[in-house]
Motif scaffolding. Structure first.
Motif, PDB file in Angstrom:
ATOM      1  N   ARG A  80       0.820  -1.216   0.000  1.00  0.00           N
ATOM      2  CA  ARG A  80       0.000   0.000   0.000  1.00  0.00           C
ATOM      3  C   ARG A  80       0.848   1.257   0.000  1.00  0.00           C
ATOM      4  N   GLY A  81       2.079   1.142   0.405  1.00  0.00           N
ATOM      5  CA  GLY A  81       2.941   2.324   0.479  1.00  0.00           C
ATOM      6  C   GLY A  81       4.203   1.991   1.240  1.00  0.00           C
ATOM      7  N   THR A  82       4.960   3.011   1.550  1.00  0.00           N
ATOM      8  CA  THR A  82       6.207   2.827   2.298  1.00  0.00           C
ATOM      9  C   THR A  82       5.925   2.182   3.652  1.00  0.00           C
ATOM     10  N   THR A  83       4.918   2.706   4.322  1.00  0.00           N
ATOM     11  CA  THR A  83       4.628   2.248   5.680  1.00  0.00           C
ATOM     12  C   THR A  83       4.332   0.755   5.692  1.00  0.00           C
ATOM     13  N   GLU A  84       3.487   0.317   4.776  1.00  0.00           N
ATOM     14  CA  GLU A  84       3.151  -1.104   4.753  1.00  0.00           C
ATOM     15  C   GLU A  84       4.372  -1.950   4.405  1.00  0.00           C
ATOM     16  N   GLU A 144      14.520   9.385  12.097  1.00  0.00           N
ATOM     17  CA  GLU A 144      13.586   8.583  11.300  1.00  0.00           C
ATOM     18  C   GLU A 144      12.136   9.068  11.385  1.00  0.00           C
ATOM     19  N   HIS A 145      11.442   8.915  10.294  1.00  0.00           N
ATOM     20  CA  HIS A 145       9.986   9.109  10.228  1.00  0.00           C
ATOM     21  C   HIS A 145       9.341   7.999  11.067  1.00  0.00           C
ATOM     22  N   HIS A 146       8.199   8.286  11.657  1.00  0.00           N
ATOM     23  CA  HIS A 146       7.536   7.283  12.503  1.00  0.00           C
ATOM     24  C   HIS A 146       7.329   5.946  11.771  1.00  0.00           C
ATOM     25  N   SER A 147       7.197   6.002  10.444  1.00  0.00           N
ATOM     26  CA  SER A 147       6.990   4.765   9.670  1.00  0.00           C
ATOM     27  C   SER A 147       8.183   3.831   9.722  1.00  0.00           C
ATOM     28  N   ASN A 148       9.360   4.411   9.962  1.00  0.00           N
ATOM     29  CA  ASN A 148      10.566   3.584  10.031  1.00  0.00           C
ATOM     30  C   ASN A 148      11.095   3.570  11.465  1.00  0.00           C
ATOM     31  N   LEU A 183      17.232   2.756   8.203  1.00  0.00           N
ATOM     32  CA  LEU A 183      17.566   4.169   7.984  1.00  0.00           C
ATOM     33  C   LEU A 183      16.834   4.713   6.768  1.00  0.00           C
ATOM     34  N   THR A 184      16.636   6.019   6.832  1.00  0.00           N
ATOM     35  CA  THR A 184      15.994   6.668   5.708  1.00  0.00           C
ATOM     36  C   THR A 184      17.055   7.062   4.691  1.00  0.00           C
ATOM     37  N   HIS A 185      16.683   7.087   3.427  1.00  0.00           N
ATOM     38  CA  HIS A 185      17.629   7.497   2.388  1.00  0.00           C
ATOM     39  C   HIS A 185      17.736   9.022   2.380  1.00  0.00           C
ATOM     40  N   VAL A 186      16.557   9.681   2.520  1.00  0.00           N
ATOM     41  CA  VAL A 186      16.509  11.148   2.591  1.00  0.00           C
ATOM     42  C   VAL A 186      15.562  11.530   3.738  1.00  0.00           C
ATOM     43  N   SER A 187      16.014  12.455   4.582  1.00  0.00           N
ATOM     44  CA  SER A 187      15.176  12.898   5.709  1.00  0.00           C
ATOM     45  C   SER A 187      14.047  13.801   5.232  1.00  0.00           C
ATOM     46  N   ASN A 188      12.836  13.504   5.693  1.00  0.00           N
ATOM     47  CA  ASN A 188      11.682  14.311   5.281  1.00  0.00           C
ATOM     48  C   ASN A 188      11.646  15.667   5.969  1.00  0.00           C
ATOM     49  N   VAL A 189      12.450  15.846   7.010  1.00  0.00           N
ATOM     50  CA  VAL A 189      12.477  17.127   7.719  1.00  0.00           C
ATOM     51  C   VAL A 189      13.701  17.945   7.306  1.00  0.00           C
ATOM     52  N   VAL A 202      15.948   0.206   4.119  1.00  0.00           N
ATOM     53  CA  VAL A 202      15.994   1.626   3.758  1.00  0.00           C
ATOM     54  C   VAL A 202      14.593   2.147   3.435  1.00  0.00           C
ATOM     55  N   ASP A 203      14.282   3.291   4.058  1.00  0.00           N
ATOM     56  CA  ASP A 203      13.040   4.006   3.781  1.00  0.00           C
ATOM     57  C   ASP A 203      13.333   5.000   2.651  1.00  0.00           C
ATOM     58  N   GLY A 204      12.812   4.690   1.469  1.00  0.00           N
ATOM     59  CA  GLY A 204      13.113   5.522   0.296  1.00  0.00           C
ATOM     60  C   GLY A 204      12.024   6.520  -0.045  1.00  0.00           C
ATOM     61  N   ALA A 205      11.063   6.726   0.889  1.00  0.00           N
ATOM     62  CA  ALA A 205       9.892   7.552   0.566  1.00  0.00           C
ATOM     63  C   ALA A 205      10.258   8.914   0.001  1.00  0.00           C
ATOM     64  N   GLN A 206      11.243   9.568   0.627  1.00  0.00           N
ATOM     65  CA  GLN A 206      11.595  10.928   0.194  1.00  0.00           C
ATOM     66  C   GLN A 206      12.698  10.944  -0.853  1.00  0.00           C
ATOM     67  N   ALA A 207      13.339   9.807  -1.052  1.00  0.00           N
ATOM     68  CA  ALA A 207      14.481   9.786  -1.968  1.00  0.00           C
ATOM     69  C   ALA A 207      14.039   9.629  -3.424  1.00  0.00           C
ATOM     70  N   PHE A 257       9.327   2.201  -0.778  1.00  0.00           N
ATOM     71  CA  PHE A 257       8.855   3.540  -1.170  1.00  0.00           C
ATOM     72  C   PHE A 257       7.394   3.473  -1.613  1.00  0.00           C
ATOM     73  N   GLY A 258       6.777   4.642  -1.632  1.00  0.00           N
ATOM     74  CA  GLY A 258       5.396   4.737  -2.094  1.00  0.00           C
ATOM     75  C   GLY A 258       5.365   5.507  -3.403  1.00  0.00           C
ATOM     76  N   ALA A 259       4.285   5.326  -4.161  1.00  0.00           N
ATOM     77  CA  ALA A 259       4.185   6.008  -5.460  1.00  0.00           C
ATOM     78  C   ALA A 259       3.812   7.478  -5.308  1.00  0.00           C
ATOM     79  N   HIS A 260       3.132   7.810  -4.198  1.00  0.00           N
ATOM     80  CA  HIS A 260       2.443   9.109  -4.193  1.00  0.00           C
ATOM     81  C   HIS A 260       3.339  10.332  -4.063  1.00  0.00           C
ATOM     82  N   LYS A 261       4.560  10.157  -3.570  1.00  0.00           N
ATOM     83  CA  LYS A 261       5.475  11.298  -3.548  1.00  0.00           C
ATOM     84  C   LYS A 261       6.240  11.384  -4.873  1.00  0.00           C
ATOM     85  N   LEU A 262       6.078  10.374  -5.691  1.00  0.00           N
ATOM     86  CA  LEU A 262       6.770  10.282  -6.977  1.00  0.00           C
ATOM     87  C   LEU A 262       5.766  10.551  -8.109  1.00  0.00           C
TER      88      LEU A 262
HETATM   89  N1  PMP Z   1       9.017   7.751   5.418  1.00  0.00           N
HETATM   90  C1  PMP Z   1       9.222   9.046   5.154  1.00  0.00           C
HETATM   91  C2  PMP Z   1      10.611   9.612   5.289  1.00  0.00           C
HETATM   92  C3  PMP Z   1       8.151   9.853   4.759  1.00  0.00           C
HETATM   93  O1  PMP Z   1       8.342  11.139   4.508  1.00  0.00           O
HETATM   94  C4  PMP Z   1       6.858   9.267   4.633  1.00  0.00           C
HETATM   95  C5  PMP Z   1       5.671  10.081   4.189  1.00  0.00           C
HETATM   96  N2  PMP Z   1       5.378  11.172   4.966  1.00  0.00           N
HETATM   97  C6  PMP Z   1       6.718   7.918   4.925  1.00  0.00           C
HETATM   98  C7  PMP Z   1       7.806   7.186   5.307  1.00  0.00           C
HETATM   99  C8  PMP Z   1       5.378   7.223   4.803  1.00  0.00           C
HETATM  100  O2  PMP Z   1       5.184   6.913   3.466  1.00  0.00           O
HETATM  101  P1  PMP Z   1       3.822   6.309   2.906  1.00  0.00           P
HETATM  102  O3  PMP Z   1       2.871   7.459   2.859  1.00  0.00           O
HETATM  103  O4  PMP Z   1       4.210   5.841   1.528  1.00  0.00           O
HETATM  104  O5  PMP Z   1       3.401   5.213   3.787  1.00  0.00           O
END
Ligand code: PMP
Length: 413
Positions: free
Chosen positions: A97-101, A127-131, A175-181, A204-209, A227-232
């Motif tokens: 479903r996305g990065t989180t899943e 790290e983002h809460h998802s990772n 670890l995240t590839h790119v920090s969302n903050v 690796v959390d590639g969501a932002q990369a 990674f998820g499609a929606h940021k791409l």
């Molecule tokens: N990791 C990072 C670094 C993110 O920025 C986000 C989205 N805010 C997520 C994970 C979660 O991604 P997704 O919406 O694809 O589950």
């Protein structure tokens, strides 16, 4: 401030995004929230319309024409993702479903059955809460310990920060590839090499990369990449877990049902090979086709010019925010596409509301990174983030809005 560079035709890119044609509160929309989700180009909307409006059928089941088209389209999307990630084996791409899943699948299906009391999971404060939350859950379930990598105030992450905390007990590095903050690009390859040397795997959390830096699984050397499609520029509700084939084979499926089995008997079932054993039920077929279209659309942009264009937006916004007295959070060299900042005396949510009235969409808050906010002693930040469609005028609108906010919040004489 420098105008848009002629080498990158941002007007042509913008024209492909129907959402940009609207006004918000009577103002031209300046969408500076692509790190939360990107707007979608017409090519992606068309792919979704075709998937639902013409080639609609379930995959991997019926023999009729529409089912053939849907199945071929779905599997072609998988192959397209493999190409995007620089891997030959499309079966190493699992749709989620996305990065989180995807991250949760590794946590539940790979780590929880394997880790034991005394084992260590290495992860960063940024790290983002998802990772982060999934690894807390693994620790809770197994008795493994979380070992934290602190984040320096300048937001620069060094490989040594991770390498010096690796040891015989380390089983997994998240670890995240790119920090969302902070926009920091982490030295994933070096960290993954170190992890491998002590027998740990790297997730690796590639969501932002994925929208901003090249992602090549061989070069990164990690074990799992999510990674998820929606940021791409793709649809919501579809994402990817890539894994080394031997690692994916080790994942215990977390969902049983249709699509993932080869034989079902009364007492037990046999599962298909990956990726299908990890994709129980009807998948997000249209989403996969939309992701395929997004990857094609994205690949059609001149990558060097795009990266330079986004870097220019980030640089001019950084200079502008600082000139208005804002404090920029994160100063890593080569940071990408996200500008977090605080304005003394103005809560990020208030900033967000004032800017919204100017048609400027930004994000304010903890950005799903509460341990990072704690470490930096911040309640939250405002974040402007940039994508392929942001032009000079978007940044100018942001800065005008900030000036207005500053005037509104100025102490009365
Ligand atoms: N990791 C990072 C670094 C993110 O920025 C986000 C989205 N805010 C997520 C994970 C979660 O991604 P997704 O919406 O694809 O589950």
């Amino acid at each position: 401030m420098r105008p848009d560079a002629p080498s990158y035709d941002v007007a042509t890119v913008r024209a492909q995004f129907p959402a940009l044609a609207q006004t918000v509160h009577g103002k031209r929309l300046a969408y500076l929230d692509s790190a939360a989700t990107a707007l979608k180009p017409q090519a992606v909307l068309n792919a979704l319309a075709t998937a639902y409006g013409r080639d609609m059928a379930n995959v991997h089941r019926a023999v009729h024409e529409l089912a053939r088209r849907a199945t071929e389209g779905y599997e072609a999307a998988r192959a397209r993702v493999a190409r995007f990630l620089g891997v030959a084996d499309a079966s190493s791409v699992v749709f989620t479903r996305g990065t989180t899943e995807a991250l949760n699948l590794v946590a539940r299906g790979w780590a929880t059955p394997r880790l034991r009391e005394g084992d260590e999971i290495l992860l960063g404060e940024l790290e983002h809460h998802s990772n982060l939350v999934p690894w807390q859950m693994v620790a809770e379930a197994t008795g493994a310990r979380l070992v934290w990598v602190p984040v320096p105030v300048d937001g620069v992450v060094r490989a040594e920060d991770y390498l010096e905390r690796l040891g015989a007990r380390t089983k997994l590095v998240a670890l995240t590839h790119v920090s969302n903050v902070l926009g920091t690009v982490l030295p994933v390859a070096e960290i993954a090499r170190g992890a491998r040397a002590v027998g740990a795997i790297t997730v690796v959390d590639g969501a932002q990369a994925v929208p901003h830096v090249p992602v090549d699984m061989t070069a990164l050397g990690c074990d799992f990449y999510a990674f998820g499609a929606h940021k791409l520029y793709g649809p919501t509700g579809i994402g990817v877990l890539w894994g080394r084939r031997e690692r994916l084979d080790e994942i215990v499926p977390q969902q049983g049902g249709g699509e993932m089995i080869s034989i079902v008997e009364r007492e037990a079932s046999r599962f298909k090979e990956v990726p299908h054993r990890l994709e129980a039920g009807t998948p997000h077929i249209a989403g996969a086709l939309g992701l395929h279209a997004a990857l094609d659309w994205y690949a059609g942009l001149d990558q060097a010019a795009l990266h330079a264009h986004e870097a220019r937006r980030l640089a001019e916004a950084t200079v502008g925010v600082e000139a208005l007295g804002g404090r920029v959070i994160g100063a890593a060299p080569g940071k990408v596409a996200a500008l977090s900042f605080v304005m003394e005396g103005i809560h990020p949510h208030d900033l967000g509301t004032i800017l919204d009235h100017e048609g400027v969409a930004i994000r304010g808050g903890h950005h799903c990174a509460e341990p990072l906010m704690d470490a930096l002693d911040l309640e939250g930040t405002a974040r402007a983030s940039f994508g392929a469609y942001n032009d000079h005028e978007d940044v100018a609108a942001l800065l005008r809005g900030l000036e207005r906010a500053r005037a509104l919040f100025a102490p009365s004489p």
